[in-house]
Design a protein around this motif. Structure first.
Motif, PDB file in Angstrom:
ATOM      1  N   CYS A 178       0.854  -1.188   0.000  1.00 41.72           N
ATOM      2  CA  CYS A 178       0.000   0.000   0.000  1.00 41.72           C
ATOM      3  C   CYS A 178       0.888   1.236   0.000  1.00 41.72           C
ATOM      4  N   ILE A 179       0.713   2.089  -0.988  1.00 44.55           N
ATOM      5  CA  ILE A 179       1.520   3.308  -1.002  1.00 44.55           C
ATOM      6  C   ILE A 179       0.619   4.542  -1.116  1.00 44.55           C
TER       7      ILE A 179
ATOM      8  N   LEU B  98      -3.665  20.806   4.359  1.00 46.06           N
ATOM      9  CA  LEU B  98      -2.373  20.698   3.691  1.00 46.06           C
ATOM     10  C   LEU B  98      -2.494  21.160   2.246  1.00 46.06           C
TER      11      LEU B  98
ATOM     12  N   ASP C  71       6.624   3.935   2.813  1.00 48.30           N
ATOM     13  CA  ASP C  71       6.022   3.040   1.810  1.00 48.30           C
ATOM     14  C   ASP C  71       7.078   2.639   0.776  1.00 48.30           C
TER      15      ASP C  71
ATOM     16  N   SER D  14      -3.033   1.927  -4.194  1.00 44.07           N
ATOM     17  CA  SER D  14      -3.194   3.231  -3.562  1.00 44.07           C
ATOM     18  C   SER D  14      -4.641   3.674  -3.663  1.00 44.07           C
ATOM     19  N   MET D  15      -5.009   4.566  -2.758  1.00 39.88           N
ATOM     20  CA  MET D  15      -6.344   5.173  -2.803  1.00 39.88           C
ATOM     21  C   MET D  15      -6.130   6.682  -2.852  1.00 39.88           C
TER      22      MET D  15
ATOM     23  N   SER E 143     -11.948  11.195   3.332  1.00 40.82           N
ATOM     24  CA  SER E 143     -11.977   9.998   4.197  1.00 40.82           C
ATOM     25  C   SER E 143     -10.865  10.069   5.237  1.00 40.82           C
ATOM     26  N   ASP E 144     -11.196   9.755   6.467  1.00 42.21           N
ATOM     27  CA  ASP E 144     -10.142   9.641   7.479  1.00 42.21           C
ATOM     28  C   ASP E 144      -9.657   8.188   7.508  1.00 42.21           C
ATOM     29  N   THR E 145      -8.957   7.805   8.556  1.00 46.93           N
ATOM     30  CA  THR E 145      -8.329   6.478   8.514  1.00 46.93           C
ATOM     31  C   THR E 145      -9.350   5.339   8.597  1.00 46.93           C
TER      32      THR E 145
ATOM     33  N   THR F 151     -10.616   4.805   5.065  1.00 45.70           N
ATOM     34  CA  THR F 151      -9.448   4.449   4.235  1.00 45.70           C
ATOM     35  C   THR F 151      -9.087   2.982   4.444  1.00 45.70           C
TER      36      THR F 151
ATOM     37  N   LEU G 289      -9.478   0.275   1.464  1.00 44.21           N
ATOM     38  CA  LEU G 289      -8.290  -0.458   0.994  1.00 44.21           C
ATOM     39  C   LEU G 289      -8.465  -1.964   1.214  1.00 44.21           C
TER      40      LEU G 289
ATOM     41  N   THR H  15       2.356   7.796   7.636  1.00 40.70           N
ATOM     42  CA  THR H  15       2.638   8.717   6.529  1.00 40.70           C
ATOM     43  C   THR H  15       3.333   9.964   7.057  1.00 40.70           C
TER      44      THR H  15
ATOM     45  N   SER I   2       0.448  11.013   9.550  1.00 40.46           N
ATOM     46  CA  SER I   2       1.194  10.276  10.591  1.00 40.46           C
ATOM     47  C   SER I   2       0.341   9.607  11.658  1.00 40.46           C
TER      48      SER I   2
ATOM     49  N   VAL J  46      -3.707   3.035   9.473  1.00 35.97           N
ATOM     50  CA  VAL J  46      -4.259   2.351   8.299  1.00 35.97           C
ATOM     51  C   VAL J  46      -3.797   0.891   8.187  1.00 35.97           C
ATOM     52  N   GLY J  47      -2.491   0.636   8.385  1.00 37.43           N
ATOM     53  CA  GLY J  47      -2.002  -0.756   8.293  1.00 37.43           C
ATOM     54  C   GLY J  47      -2.751  -1.670   9.266  1.00 37.43           C
TER      55      GLY J  47
ATOM     56  N   VAL K 198     -10.442  17.274  11.932  1.00 35.64           N
ATOM     57  CA  VAL K 198      -9.185  18.007  12.198  1.00 35.64           C
ATOM     58  C   VAL K 198      -9.606  19.456  12.474  1.00 35.64           C
TER      59      VAL K 198
HETATM   60  C1  FAD Z   1      -2.919  17.360   9.075  1.00 37.87           C
HETATM   61  C2  FAD Z   1      -3.794  16.133   8.969  1.00 37.87           C
HETATM   62  C3  FAD Z   1      -4.180  15.489  10.115  1.00 37.87           C
HETATM   63  C4  FAD Z   1      -4.978  14.342  10.059  1.00 37.87           C
HETATM   64  N1  FAD Z   1      -5.320  13.738  11.212  1.00 37.87           N
HETATM   65  C5  FAD Z   1      -6.109  12.645  11.168  1.00 37.87           C
HETATM   66  C6  FAD Z   1      -6.503  12.009  12.389  1.00 37.87           C
HETATM   67  O1  FAD Z   1      -6.142  12.440  13.484  1.00 37.87           O
HETATM   68  N2  FAD Z   1      -7.292  10.901  12.292  1.00 37.87           N
HETATM   69  C7  FAD Z   1      -7.693  10.401  11.073  1.00 37.87           C
HETATM   70  O2  FAD Z   1      -8.400   9.392  11.036  1.00 37.87           O
HETATM   71  N3  FAD Z   1      -7.332  10.988   9.906  1.00 37.87           N
HETATM   72  C8  FAD Z   1      -6.560  12.094   9.918  1.00 37.87           C
HETATM   73  N4  FAD Z   1      -6.222  12.710   8.745  1.00 37.87           N
HETATM   74  C9  FAD Z   1      -6.666  12.136   7.479  1.00 37.87           C
HETATM   75  C10 FAD Z   1      -5.640  11.107   6.928  1.00 37.87           C
HETATM   76  O3  FAD Z   1      -4.579  11.742   6.266  1.00 37.87           O
HETATM   77  C11 FAD Z   1      -6.288  10.280   5.906  1.00 37.87           C
HETATM   78  O4  FAD Z   1      -7.428   9.766   6.451  1.00 37.87           O
HETATM   79  C12 FAD Z   1      -5.559   9.113   5.295  1.00 37.87           C
HETATM   80  O5  FAD Z   1      -6.540   8.405   4.552  1.00 37.87           O
HETATM   81  C13 FAD Z   1      -4.865   8.046   6.133  1.00 37.87           C
HETATM   82  O6  FAD Z   1      -4.224   8.488   7.244  1.00 37.87           O
HETATM   83  P1  FAD Z   1      -2.643   8.610   7.409  1.00 37.87           P
HETATM   84  O7  FAD Z   1      -2.100   9.423   6.306  1.00 37.87           O
HETATM   85  O8  FAD Z   1      -2.433   9.048   8.806  1.00 37.87           O
HETATM   86  O9  FAD Z   1      -2.108   7.118   7.190  1.00 37.87           O
HETATM   87  P2  FAD Z   1      -1.254   6.187   8.182  1.00 37.87           P
HETATM   88  O10 FAD Z   1      -2.153   5.349   8.983  1.00 37.87           O
HETATM   89  O11 FAD Z   1      -0.190   6.981   8.891  1.00 37.87           O
HETATM   90  O12 FAD Z   1      -0.576   5.297   7.038  1.00 37.87           O
HETATM   91  C14 FAD Z   1       0.018   4.038   7.296  1.00 37.87           C
HETATM   92  C15 FAD Z   1       0.219   3.347   5.983  1.00 37.87           C
HETATM   93  O13 FAD Z   1      -1.038   3.024   5.398  1.00 37.87           O
HETATM   94  C16 FAD Z   1      -0.957   3.105   3.975  1.00 37.87           C
HETATM   95  N5  FAD Z   1      -1.859   4.134   3.488  1.00 37.87           N
HETATM   96  C17 FAD Z   1      -2.373   5.202   4.147  1.00 37.87           C
HETATM   97  N6  FAD Z   1      -3.174   5.912   3.335  1.00 37.87           N
HETATM   98  C18 FAD Z   1      -3.158   5.286   2.131  1.00 37.87           C
HETATM   99  C19 FAD Z   1      -3.757   5.532   0.870  1.00 37.87           C
HETATM  100  N7  FAD Z   1      -4.572   6.574   0.655  1.00 37.87           N
HETATM  101  N8  FAD Z   1      -3.501   4.672  -0.150  1.00 37.87           N
HETATM  102  C20 FAD Z   1      -2.680   3.600   0.053  1.00 37.87           C
HETATM  103  N9  FAD Z   1      -2.076   3.323   1.203  1.00 37.87           N
HETATM  104  C21 FAD Z   1      -2.320   4.150   2.236  1.00 37.87           C
HETATM  105  C22 FAD Z   1       0.484   3.453   3.656  1.00 37.87           C
HETATM  106  O14 FAD Z   1       1.212   2.270   3.465  1.00 37.87           O
HETATM  107  C23 FAD Z   1       0.935   4.163   4.922  1.00 37.87           C
HETATM  108  O15 FAD Z   1       2.338   4.133   5.131  1.00 37.87           O
HETATM  109  C24 FAD Z   1      -5.412  13.843   8.801  1.00 37.87           C
HETATM  110  C25 FAD Z   1      -5.003  14.487   7.631  1.00 37.87           C
HETATM  111  C26 FAD Z   1      -4.211  15.631   7.714  1.00 37.87           C
HETATM  112  C27 FAD Z   1      -3.783  16.290   6.443  1.00 37.87           C
END
Ligand code: FAD
Length: 274
Positions: A16-17, A35, A48, A70-71, A102-104, A107, A111, A130, A134, A138-139, A235
């Motif tokens: 997943c990237i 952002l 990733d 990816s999504m 979509s939040d996590t 997502t 996925l 990410t 961060s 998601v994983g 957020v």
């Molecule tokens: C400033 C900011 C703050 C945020 N805070 C939150 C929050 O507190 N809670 C929340 O639920 N959402 C939050 N979001 C939304 C979040 O960015 C998205 O929901 C995103 O879909 C996944 O979260 P992550 O980037 O933290 O992924 P993480 O869980 O950090 O990602 C882990 C891994 O999952 C895989 N992955 C993640 N997203 C994808 C994708 N779209 N496609 C393929 N692989 C993927 C990658 O391998 C990645 O390394 C926030 C966004 C922003 C910009």
């Protein structure tokens, strides 16, 4: 065919990237507090890329098939093409307007549904988190939806006798864990040096047909479970922290005296206790 039945076909590794703004370019829009993504140089989320490198190393050893997933919007093709040029066999992009915001929770759901549609997987790799949000949710969220064993924060993965063995970073060292396949590992940032795209890989990309675009309807994703309105996280505020300029004090002279002066300064500034 059951996902674990890898005798009849090559091992299938899904990675997943996510495409993220380059770390140095991360900027928050002062008005919307979101952002800035448009017009900002992007890259494969660095952990990733580390996960992809692990998958490609396993491909070299076990003749595995590597599929990147990816999504996001179609601009994410840029990163998927790079992944294929690095050596992945093919890519899938889940792309649909209804996924926006979509939040996590959605997502991980979307996925995992897409992973089930790809099917036949033995190992799923994600980054640990990410660089743009961060959360690191998601994983483990995907592993939960698919009811898979997971090993988090891994820096090395081996496949031995049909099982996954992974070195996991713990607070005070490393641990080796073993699971049956299929399973999921989240990969540590910086645990390896991702390879560069090759000329052969770039030619494959140029010929086309390496990325499949799927909509939510193609995958059978429930529209009531994705998008901004179905995301429990809000957020509320994003602050940009301005770091104070560093003093840049350089201690020079005889090592013994220099270290003594440095320690005194650190104690004086209350960085360490006397
Ligand atoms: C400033 C900011 C703050 C945020 N805070 C939150 C929050 O507190 N809670 C929340 O639920 N959402 C939050 N979001 C939304 C979040 O960015 C998205 O929901 C995103 O879909 C996944 O979260 P992550 O980037 O933290 O992924 P993480 O869980 O950090 O990602 C882990 C891994 O999952 C895989 N992955 C993640 N997203 C994808 C994708 N779209 N496609 C393929 N692989 C993927 C990658 O391998 C990645 O390394 C926030 C966004 C922003 C910009």
């Amino acid at each position: 065919m059951s996902p674990a039945d890898s005798n009849a076909r090559p091992l299938r590794i899904l990675v997943c990237i996510k495409q993220v703004p380059k770390a140095q370019e991360l900027q928050v829009d002062p008005v919307t507090q979101t952002l800035k993504r448009v017009g900002v140089p992007s890259e494969i989320n660095p952990p990733d890329a580390n996960a992809l490198e692990i998958a490609l190393t396993l491909k070299d050893r076990h003749a595995a098939e590597v599929v990147v997933l990816s999504m996001g919007p179609t601009s994410f093709d840029e990163s998927l093409e790079r992944a294929v040029a690095m050596g992945a066999d093919r890519a899938v992009l889940l792309t649909d307007r209804i996924l926006g915001g979509s939040d996590t929770v959605p997502t991980a759901y979307a996925l995992s549904e897409t992973i089930q549609k790809i099917g036949g997987y033995d190992l799923i790799l994600t980054g640990e988190e990410t660089t743009d949000a961060s959360t690191g949710h998601v994983g483990p969220g995907i592993a939960g939806h698919l009811d898979l064993p997971q090993i988090t924060y891994v820096s090395e993965v081996r496949i031995v006798d049909g099982t996954v063995r992974a070195r996991r970073t713990a607070e005070d060292g490393t641990e080796w864990w073993q699971t049956a396949m299929p399973s999921l590992c989240t990969v540590n940032f910086g645990c390896n040096k991702p390879r560069s795209p090759t000329l052969t890989g770039k030619i494959r990309v140029k010929r086309g047909g390496v990325i499949a675009h799927w909509s939510c309807a193609d995958v059978g994703i429930d529209p009531k479970k994705v998008g901004l309105l179905n995301s429990p996280t809000i957020v509320a505020k994003v602050d940009t922290i301005r770091l104070p300029p560093r003093a840049g004090h350089i201690f020079s002279g005889e090592p013994k005296e220099t270290v003594r002066a440095l320690l005194e300064a650190l104690i004086r500034d209350r960085v360490i206790a006397p």
